[in-house]
Design an enzyme around this catalytic site. Structure first.
Site, PDB file in Angstrom:
ATOM      1  N   ASP A 438       0.843  -1.189   0.000  1.00 10.83           N
ATOM      2  CA  ASP A 438       0.000   0.000   0.000  1.00 10.83           C
ATOM      3  C   ASP A 438       0.886   1.248   0.000  1.00 10.83           C
ATOM      4  O   ASP A 438       2.098   1.159   0.224  1.00 10.83           O
ATOM      5  CB  ASP A 438      -0.858  -0.057   1.278  1.00 10.83           C
ATOM      6  CG  ASP A 438      -2.113   0.781   1.183  1.00 10.83           C
ATOM      7  OD1 ASP A 438      -2.427   1.271   0.094  1.00 10.83           O
ATOM      8  OD2 ASP A 438      -2.781   0.941   2.223  1.00 10.83           O
ATOM      9  N   GLU A 441       2.614   5.473  -3.548  1.00 10.06           N
ATOM     10  CA  GLU A 441       2.473   6.499  -4.614  1.00 10.06           C
ATOM     11  C   GLU A 441       3.712   7.377  -4.735  1.00 10.06           C
ATOM     12  O   GLU A 441       3.979   7.819  -5.850  1.00 10.06           O
ATOM     13  CB  GLU A 441       1.222   7.338  -4.348  1.00 10.06           C
ATOM     14  CG  GLU A 441      -0.074   6.573  -4.570  1.00 10.06           C
ATOM     15  CD  GLU A 441      -0.365   5.514  -3.503  1.00 10.06           C
ATOM     16  OE1 GLU A 441       0.132   5.676  -2.380  1.00 10.06           O
ATOM     17  OE2 GLU A 441      -1.052   4.539  -3.811  1.00 10.06           O
ATOM     18  N   ASP A 519      -9.087   3.194  -2.593  1.00  7.21           N
ATOM     19  CA  ASP A 519     -10.141   3.518  -1.625  1.00  7.21           C
ATOM     20  C   ASP A 519     -11.393   4.043  -2.312  1.00  7.21           C
ATOM     21  O   ASP A 519     -11.688   5.249  -2.294  1.00  7.21           O
ATOM     22  CB  ASP A 519      -9.601   4.527  -0.608  1.00  7.21           C
ATOM     23  CG  ASP A 519      -8.450   3.924   0.193  1.00  7.21           C
ATOM     24  OD1 ASP A 519      -8.295   2.686   0.177  1.00  7.21           O
ATOM     25  OD2 ASP A 519      -7.696   4.697   0.806  1.00  7.21           O
TER      26      ASP A 519
HETATM   27  C1  GLC Z   1      -5.186   2.668   2.596  1.00  2.00           C
HETATM   28  C2  GLC Z   1      -5.533   1.447   1.755  1.00  2.00           C
HETATM   29  C3  GLC Z   1      -6.595   0.623   2.433  1.00  2.00           C
HETATM   30  C4  GLC Z   1      -6.132   0.270   3.829  1.00  2.00           C
HETATM   31  C5  GLC Z   1      -5.767   1.518   4.618  1.00  2.00           C
HETATM   32  C6  GLC Z   1      -5.141   1.183   5.962  1.00  2.00           C
HETATM   33  O1  GLC Z   1      -6.253   3.541   2.655  1.00  2.00           O
HETATM   34  O2  GLC Z   1      -5.916   1.785   0.468  1.00  2.00           O
HETATM   35  O3  GLC Z   1      -6.881  -0.533   1.685  1.00  2.00           O
HETATM   36  O4  GLC Z   1      -7.145  -0.427   4.492  1.00  2.00           O
HETATM   37  O5  GLC Z   1      -4.835   2.288   3.901  1.00  2.00           O
HETATM   38  O6  GLC Z   1      -4.007   0.403   5.795  1.00  2.00           O
END
Ligand code: GLC
Length: 874
Positions: A438, A441, A519
């Site tokens: 995650d 970016e 998200d």
């Molecule tokens: C980001 C991710 C999401 C995750 C969150 C906490 O928003 O896109 O999938 O649950 O972080 O880790």
């Protein structure tokens, strides 16, 4: 205010496991509302005027001399070329998105001719016609039709300042697809402007300029067929697809070299095959990776265990539970464990050893020397070795992300990637099977002129001569992050196929990871836009794609959840995931499980998850094809039916594999749905058996428990019995759900579903053919094409001939099969058959070692199409 800040404030108020708040807290931190949107633009007064002064024919194309620039047109294959414009003497650029660069290709045979005005390169498939003054490139097919050509009314392609750009002519009816991850309501991007700048866009929407991943590649489709263009520039890029004029489109980037690849079709499939020859194909995933995954941010440790157990109790199939950042020790310190979650993982692995687990990972490493009273090795080692990204002054860049103070590994460096990969033993040794990458970016929780929710443009990556400014590397950070995690699997699990899921990728990222669309929101609009978003990613070389089923931000209504689960069962990657419950705007249940919304929704969810598991052999085979040819698993209709003009703009239906058409219900309250059936095919309704001619839009019933689903006639859909997880039972009987008109063949691929042994040939391929023959005979034949997977337990086929009356007899050579009374007996007894009135089908149990053709004899009048559906209760 950043998300982290919000989290802190909510955590302070409620603590872990707290209830939803009504207390007055700051509204959701929405940095996106006040987004600073920087968009590279061209100064039209300052466009290039390149002209070729001399040229030299090369072994694979031509080198052009423009005086102040060099140019190259190289032929990679007879239908695949690259055009670049460089600084004099500068090497042609290949980004890390390219897996197989120039050196990996054998130049095709081509002819070259030149006059004072033009240079013409000709292969078997295309002609590249280069005009010298002004410089312009035109691609023609073998019949001399112009497939694609530069638009020269504004100047030539080249550089405006530092910005490389290309203008192209377009026909009015030309459509455009791909462009990676674009949160649009539509699939065809003609008339749109599309940008690529990887950004953490919580709760994005159709108006967001860019989201998490960048793939500067598109497919153009027009009368002459399809072609593809890959603008291999990782800088912030912008595509204006006939949004300014119907005569041209153009693309540009904020810096970098002008390099693009041109792939000629005319089939869309050929374009994707070529593009993924260049940027890489997906690995065949482990089977558990394509089962259902369940996830939530801020599950308590106990909830993770309870949720998995509830799936088992309710007999809803499930392959993996996700551990979101809550499992991390300290203040979200990567590669450390909170003891409660560590224990939960041990409990799961002991009680449900078959279940897989996926851990979220984040690249921001907490700047702390101790976690859980132990030295925090990841930070200490990275610091000692000076592995972190630097700011403009050369100091370690430090900012807030999930940890309050974080530093970032410099993934542009090979040694850093390998070191980072080595950190994954903290996850794998604990018993984690897969990783979700995650925040690459890279997300940085600061929003102001300089930060824009990511690193400043002048941050520095690389060392010595290899340093590169962040703006040049930004869109590649996630790709190299994925590459590092992929290497972790190679280091620690070399026998197993990796399961890696990434939010942030660049072109080529498919060779390391599956992708999910970040998200999204629990809304009808988001259910609707998830379809074109996934389809365009699929057309961008990323077939292993999914969205958060049910929506991430907020909570769905029961109806929305049921509709999303039905649609999501056909996502290539299938995960139910949702946001933390400690958000004051959720106004919904704490969880988003199939059983959260009452019995009816639970039953519907179960039905569709089970259908996915029944279709596993079919789905797995679609993945196998994707890994070989880049063909999407979830296909836009135009992929197979590009000559049917009606399919060009369809963005709310798709093909699931080659033979099943899915038209999910995407509107609140709807109980019917219009479905377009592509022309030149006949389509059987999966639920009723009714067959419809293609080339028409029909309206079908779609009560809450039904997703409109059709099967192309002359298809075999390989299916199997339901399992509670993908490896529960060996595949002993393969059902061949057959929709026969004249003749159909299917190549069935089988391997162990888990290891890399198939890469060394440990797989079987069996071809099945079912055909209608004169005199009312239907013939089944099977041929073993490859037989190197020794552990196969496949011992019989259940041929299910749909839409069929009862045969008079069934026999293999002279051996007669026994007619029995019911389906159950057929399933249990080899060399038997029955006719099911209810299913309007013949079932035949054929042993896998049956070498003779099996013949079904009908009444001599031919089988004849069967009536209009009997509600087979599939
Ligand atoms: C980001 C991710 C999401 C995750 C969150 C906490 O928003 O896109 O999938 O649950 O972080 O880790």
């Amino acid at each position: 205010m950043g998300r982290r800040t919000l989290l802190k404030s909510t955590a302070a108020l409620f603590g872990v496991g707290g209830v939803l708040a009504s207390a007055s807290r700051p509204a959701r931190a929405d940095h996106y509302d006040s987004k600073i949107h920087y968009e590279p633009q061209l100064d039209n007064e300052n466009l290039a005027q390149l002209s070729v002064q001399s040229h030299k024919i090369l072994g694979d194309g031509v080198k052009l001399d423009f005086g102040d620039h060099d140019g190259y047109v190289r032929l990679f294959a007879d239908d695949f070329a690259r055009v670049s414009v460089t600084e004099p003497g500068q090497a042609e650029y290949e980004s890390p998105g390219v897996a197989n660069g120039l050196d990996e290709w054998d130049a095709p045979t081509f002819g070259a001719e030149s006059t004072s005005e033009r240079i013409v390169l000709e292969t078997e498939s295309i002609t590249v016609d280069i005009s010298k003054d002004p410089f312009g490139v035109k691609f023609l097919d073998a019949d001399g039709n112009v497939v694609n050509e530069d638009y020269l009314d504004k100047g030539t392609s080249g550089y405006e300042g530092d910005k490389p750009y290309v203008y192209k002519k377009t026909d009015e009816n030309e459509a455009f697809y791909g462009f990676g991850e674009q949160p649009d309501m539509g699939f065809n991007q003609r008339g749109e402007k599309l940008e690529n700048w990887n950004t953490d866009q919580y709760g994005y929407g159709p108006d967001s300029d860019y989201v998490y991943s960048s793939v500067p590649f598109f497919v153009g489709l027009k009368d002459t067929g399809a072609y593809g263009i890959f603008f291999d520039d990782p800088y912030h890029s912008v595509f204006h697809m006939a949004d300014e004029s119907d005569d041209y489109y153009y693309f540009l980037a904020d810096g970098g070299q002008l390099t693009y690849y041109f792939a000629y079709g005319p089939e869309v499939s050929t374009v994707l095959d070529r593009y993924t020859d260049l940027t890489g194909k997906i690995d065949l995933p482990p089977k558990w990776g394509i089962g259902l995954h369940q996830s939530k941010w801020e599950y308590t440790a106990q909830e993770i265990v309870d949720t998995a157990e509830t799936y088992r109790e309710k007999e809803i199939p499930l392959d993996a539970m996700h551990f979101d950042i809550d499992y991390m020790g300290g203040e979200y310190n990567a590669f450390t464990w909170d003891p409660d979650y560590y224990d939960a993982l041990q409990t799961l692995n002991a009680d449900l050893p078959e279940l897989h687990s996926v851990a979220v990972n984040d690249p921001g490493v907490g700047k702390t020397t101790e976690v859980n009273g132990e030295p925090y090795e990841t930070y200490l080692e990275g610091t000692e070795n000076d592995y972190w990204v630097k700011d403009a002054d050369g100091d370690t860049f430090t900012a807030e992300v999930w940890p309050p103070e974080a530093v970032w590994p410099d993934f542009s460096r090979e040694e850093v990637r390998s070191w980072y990969a080595s950190q994954h033993d903290a996850l794998f040794d604990a018993g984690i099977d897969g990783v979700k990458n995650d925040m690459g970016e890279p997300a940085v929780f600061q929003k102001n002129e300089k930060y824009d929710w990511t690193m400043p443009h002048d941050n520095i990556h690389g060392v010595g001569e290899d340093t590169i400014r962040h703006e040049a590397y930004h869109n590649l950070y996630g790709l190299d992050y994925a590459r590092a995690a992929y290497e972790a699997f190679e280091q620690y699990k070399p026998e197993k196929r990796p399961f890696l899921l990434n939010r942030n990728l660049f072109a080529g990222g498919q060779r390391y990871a599956a992708i999910w669309t970040g998200d999204n929101v629990s809304s009808w609009e988001h259910l609707r836009l998830s379809i074109p978003m996934m389809l365009n990613l699929s057309v961008s070389g990323m077939p292993f794609v999914g969205c958060d089923i049910g929506g991430f931000v907020n909570r769905p209504s029961p109806e929305l959840f049921a509709r999303w689960m039905q649609a999501g069962a056909f996502n290539p990657y299938c995960r139910n995931h949702t946001d933390s419950h400690r958000k004051d705007e959720l106004n919904g249940p704490r969880n988003q499980h199939p059983w959260t919304f009452g019995e009816e929704v639970e039953a519907i969810s179960k039905q569709y998850i089970e259908l996915r598991y029944r279709l596993l052999p079919y789905l797995y085979n679609a993945f196998k094809t994707a890994s070989e040819t880049g063909k999407p698993v979830q296909q836009p209709l135009m992929f197979q039916f590009q000559d049917d003009e009606q399919t060009v703009d369809i963005d709310d239906q798709f093909m699931f594999g080659d033979d099943m058409l899915v038209a999910p219900v995407l509107e609140k309250g709807a109980t019917t749905r219009e479905v377009y059936l592509p022309e030149d095919e006949q389509w059987a309704d999966f639920w009723t058996d009714a067959v419809h001619e293609g080339g028409q839009t029909i309206t079908v019933d779609a009560p809450l428990d039904r997703v409109p689903l059709f099967v192309k006639m002359d298809s075999i859909i390989p299916m199997r019995e339901i399992q509670q997880y993908t490896g529960e039972k060996p595949l002993t009987m393969l059902t061949l759900d057959t929709y026969l008109d004249e003749e159909v063949s299917y190549s069935f691929y089988e391997d162990d579903g888990e290891t890399r042994a198939h890469e060394n040939g440990a797989y079987n391929v069996t071809e099945f053919t079912v055909s209608t023959n004169p005199g009312g005979v239907v013939t089944f034949e099977r041929e073993h094409e490859e037989q190197n997977y020794d552990d196969s337990e496949l011992s019989s086929y259940l041929l299910k001939l749909n839409r069929s009356e009862a045969p008079q007899k069934v026999q293999a050579a002279a051996a007669k099969y026994t007619a029995v009374d019911d389906a159950e007996t057929v399933t249990e007894t080899s060399e038997t058959y029955t006719h099911s009135e209810e299913q309007n089908a013949v079932l035949v149990h054929i042993p896998a070692d049956e070498d003779n053709a099996v013949r079904l004899f009908f009444n001599g009048q031919g089988r004849g199409p069967q009536g209009q559906g009997k509600g087979r209760g599939h």
